[in-house]
Write a protein that holds these residues in place. Structure first.
Motif, PDB file in Angstrom:
ATOM      1  N   TYR A 129      40.609  36.186  34.799  1.00 22.00           N
ATOM      2  CA  TYR A 129      39.838  35.340  35.284  1.00 22.00           C
ATOM      3  C   TYR A 129      40.538  34.344  35.889  1.00 22.00           C
ATOM      4  CZ  TYR A 129      36.247  31.862  35.893  1.00 22.00           C
ATOM      5  OH  TYR A 129      35.113  30.902  36.446  1.00 22.00           O
ATOM      6  N   LEU A 130      40.501  34.062  37.237  1.00 13.70           N
ATOM      7  CA  LEU A 130      41.284  33.261  37.909  1.00 13.70           C
ATOM      8  C   LEU A 130      40.236  32.509  38.962  1.00 13.70           C
ATOM      9  CD1 LEU A 130      44.609  35.039  39.066  1.00 13.70           C
ATOM     10  CD2 LEU A 130      44.280  33.488  37.140  1.00 13.70           C
ATOM     11  N   ASP A 131      39.250  31.956  38.161  1.00 12.96           N
ATOM     12  CA  ASP A 131      38.237  31.390  39.182  1.00 12.96           C
ATOM     13  C   ASP A 131      37.684  30.104  38.480  1.00 12.96           C
ATOM     14  OD1 ASP A 131      36.678  31.026  41.629  1.00 12.96           O
ATOM     15  OD2 ASP A 131      35.046  32.136  40.866  1.00 12.96           O
TER      16      ASP A 131
ATOM     17  N   GLN B  93      54.192  30.669  39.108  1.00 13.31           N
ATOM     18  CA  GLN B  93      54.534  32.004  39.168  1.00 13.31           C
ATOM     19  C   GLN B  93      53.807  32.923  39.739  1.00 13.31           C
ATOM     20  OE1 GLN B  93      53.376  33.119  35.141  1.00 13.31           O
ATOM     21  NE2 GLN B  93      54.105  35.166  35.269  1.00 13.31           N
ATOM     22  N   LEU B  94      52.479  32.905  39.986  1.00 14.22           N
ATOM     23  CA  LEU B  94      51.530  33.793  40.787  1.00 14.22           C
ATOM     24  C   LEU B  94      52.158  33.666  42.391  1.00 14.22           C
ATOM     25  CD1 LEU B  94      49.404  35.554  41.134  1.00 14.22           C
ATOM     26  CD2 LEU B  94      47.903  33.926  41.088  1.00 14.22           C
ATOM     27  N   HIS B  95      52.243  32.415  42.769  1.00  9.87           N
ATOM     28  CA  HIS B  95      52.660  32.288  44.267  1.00  9.87           C
ATOM     29  C   HIS B  95      53.883  33.097  44.404  1.00  9.87           C
ATOM     30  CE1 HIS B  95      53.068  29.318  47.648  1.00  9.87           C
ATOM     31  NE2 HIS B  95      52.985  30.493  48.036  1.00  9.87           N
ATOM     32  N   ALA B  96      55.034  32.930  43.567  1.00  7.87           N
ATOM     33  CA  ALA B  96      56.248  33.552  43.698  1.00  7.87           C
ATOM     34  C   ALA B  96      56.120  34.849  43.787  1.00  7.87           C
ATOM     35  CB  ALA B  96      57.311  32.921  42.642  1.00  7.87           C
ATOM     36  N   HIS B  97      55.405  35.530  42.869  1.00  9.70           N
ATOM     37  CA  HIS B  97      55.274  37.219  42.664  1.00  9.70           C
ATOM     38  C   HIS B  97      54.525  37.401  43.959  1.00  9.70           C
ATOM     39  CE1 HIS B  97      53.547  40.384  39.931  1.00  9.70           C
ATOM     40  NE2 HIS B  97      54.301  40.848  40.999  1.00  9.70           N
TER      41      HIS B  97
ATOM     42  N   ALA C 193      38.263  44.934  46.296  1.00  6.97           N
ATOM     43  CA  ALA C 193      39.375  46.137  46.056  1.00  6.97           C
ATOM     44  C   ALA C 193      39.981  46.030  44.411  1.00  6.97           C
ATOM     45  CB  ALA C 193      40.562  46.379  46.845  1.00  6.97           C
ATOM     46  N   VAL C 194      39.900  44.568  43.976  1.00  7.31           N
ATOM     47  CA  VAL C 194      40.890  44.433  42.712  1.00  7.31           C
ATOM     48  C   VAL C 194      39.770  43.901  41.712  1.00  7.31           C
ATOM     49  CG1 VAL C 194      43.069  43.390  44.046  1.00  7.31           C
ATOM     50  CG2 VAL C 194      41.312  41.991  43.381  1.00  7.31           C
TER      51      VAL C 194
ATOM     52  N   ALA D 212      47.315  40.175  37.633  1.00  8.02           N
ATOM     53  CA  ALA D 212      46.720  39.785  38.685  1.00  8.02           C
ATOM     54  C   ALA D 212      47.567  39.774  40.039  1.00  8.02           C
ATOM     55  CB  ALA D 212      46.187  38.351  38.631  1.00  8.02           C
ATOM     56  N   GLY D 213      48.826  39.485  39.867  1.00  7.55           N
ATOM     57  CA  GLY D 213      49.562  39.792  41.039  1.00  7.55           C
ATOM     58  C   GLY D 213      50.155  41.226  41.715  1.00  7.55           C
ATOM     59  N   MET D 214      50.321  42.047  40.557  1.00  4.93           N
ATOM     60  CA  MET D 214      50.368  43.427  40.756  1.00  4.93           C
ATOM     61  C   MET D 214      48.997  44.133  41.576  1.00  4.93           C
ATOM     62  SD  MET D 214      52.748  45.027  37.836  1.00  4.93           S
ATOM     63  CE  MET D 214      51.756  44.476  36.599  1.00  4.93           C
TER      64      MET D 214
END
Length: 379
Positions: free
Chosen positions: A6-8, A271-275, A312-313, A366-368
């Motif tokens: 959950y990223l909302d 961390q997510l942005h860098a990924h 798609a994700v 989430a990043g992958m």
């Protein structure tokens, strides 16, 4: 199968366990009406008073300056339309920005239909309102300026303190919608210099269906509803005691862990942005690079549709392209449009907002998923 990450969190937050525990007794044992004079009513009344004190403490206000509402939308309407009605005898001009939430913009448009003149200020490419533009827009008959504290889509934080230094000496009321900022960054009403400030419970781990409006002592405000004299005469109706208790518990929790939460949110966001940056060339950040909420990452994925990417994700990630109030509308975000973002870039935009329960493993997953889906869609 594992539930999607959950990223909302900018759309809504889960109810914190501590908040749910605080609410439960007021659903079962302490069910009295706060207006009743017997022991059941007195217990409920005391609980509402305690919650009012906790919400006040979160924003550095007095308890008597807090008005409980059913949601932030109601609080915004009360602030904007209530102030306009109170000052309609001498003032006929209002100021807001082009990136406000619909619960702010729509009351202004309604007032414009009723004969008020409304100035809608532009924002720069980072989504910020210029205090100079506010000053230039002010007229002798300006009643109210309403600028959100932090944007719900790109996270950009507005220069409210600087705007207050312009409005306060002129006797112009200043309202800010702090629904997205409370609980994520420090929100102190007196420091901001505002007269009216909106809070939304479900944005900081309280339930949906409860909010609050800070009304600085002496601020003229006409109620939008009539009935009994609840909430200082500004919001009639029997108080929603369980959810008000929940709002108080969430406010206390947020105040206690604010610094730790800020650091956690920023770490997970970055961390997510860098990924994503490491694997996606020309990934573009939308919003201010520094002056933004610590949990909000709005980025444009080149060459794809943000909606298609999230579809798609969907098994791995729950996020959105923008405001939840427009989730069924696949048009380009009005916020990004106001920021003069190109159509192609706006189409590829996705809002990823982390919360206090987001883990490093969640970010990796989430990043992958986003990277893999982007590569497939691009191919």
């Amino acid at each position: 199968m594992n539930a999607p990450v959950y990223l909302d969190y900018n759309a809504t937050t889960p109810v914190a366990p501590e908040v749910a525990d605080a609410i439960e007794p007021y659903l079962r044992e302490h069910f009295g009406n706060p207006s009743s004079s017997h022991i059941y009513g007195l217990r409920a009344k005391a609980a509402v008073a305690q919650a009012r004190g906790e919400v006040a403490a979160l924003i550095g206000a007095r308890p008597e300056e807090i008005v409980f509402t059913g949601c932030a939308t109601e609080a915004n309407n009360l602030a904007i339309q209530g102030a306009a009605r109170a000052l309609s005898g001498t003032k006929r001009h209002l100021i807001t920005s082009a990136i406000e939430h619909p619960s702010v913009m729509q009351p202004f448009l309604k007032l414009r239909e009723e004969g008020w003149e409304v100035t809608i200020l532009p924002v720069d490419r980072n989504g910020r309102v210029s205090p100079i533009a506010v000053e230039r827009a002010i007229r002798p008959d300006t009643a109210l300026v309403s600028i959100m504290h932090a944007n719900n889509e790109v996270g950009t934080i507005q220069p409210i303190e600087e705007i207050a230094q312009i409005t306060r000496p002129k006797g112009i009321l200043l309202h800010t919608d702090a629904a997205q900022s409370a609980g994520k960054i420090q929100v102190i009403a007196q420091k901001l210099g505002v007269d009216l400030l909106t809070l939304a419970g479900h944005k900081f781990y309280a339930p949906k269906g409860v909010g609050a409006l800070y009304v600085r002592m002496g601020t003229p405000l006409t109620p939008l509803q009539v009935g009994a004299n609840h909430e200082h005469g500004l919001r009639p109706g029997t108080e929603n005691v369980p959810f008000i208790v929940g709002l108080g518990a969430a406010a206390k929790l947020s105040r206690k862990r604010l610094l730790k939460a800020q650091a956690h949110l920023k770490t997970r966001r970055d961390q997510l942005h860098a990924h994503l940056q490491a694997e996606i060339p020309r990934l573009a950040l939308n919003g201010h690079a520094e002056e933004r909420l610590p949990n909000t990452l709005n980025v444009s994925f080149p060459g794809v549709s943000g909606h298609k990417l999230l579809e798609a994700v969907a098994l791995d990630l729950a996020a959105s392209t923008g405001s939840a109030c427009h989730s069924g509308d696949h048009a380009v975000s009005g916020v990004l449009g106001a920021m003069k973002v190109s159509t192609a870039r706006a189409i590829g935009a996705v809002r990823l907002s982390v919360g206090i329960y987001t883990t490093p493993a969640d970010i990796d997953r989430a990043g992958m998923a986003l990277i893999a889906a982007w590569k497939v869609l691009r191919a």
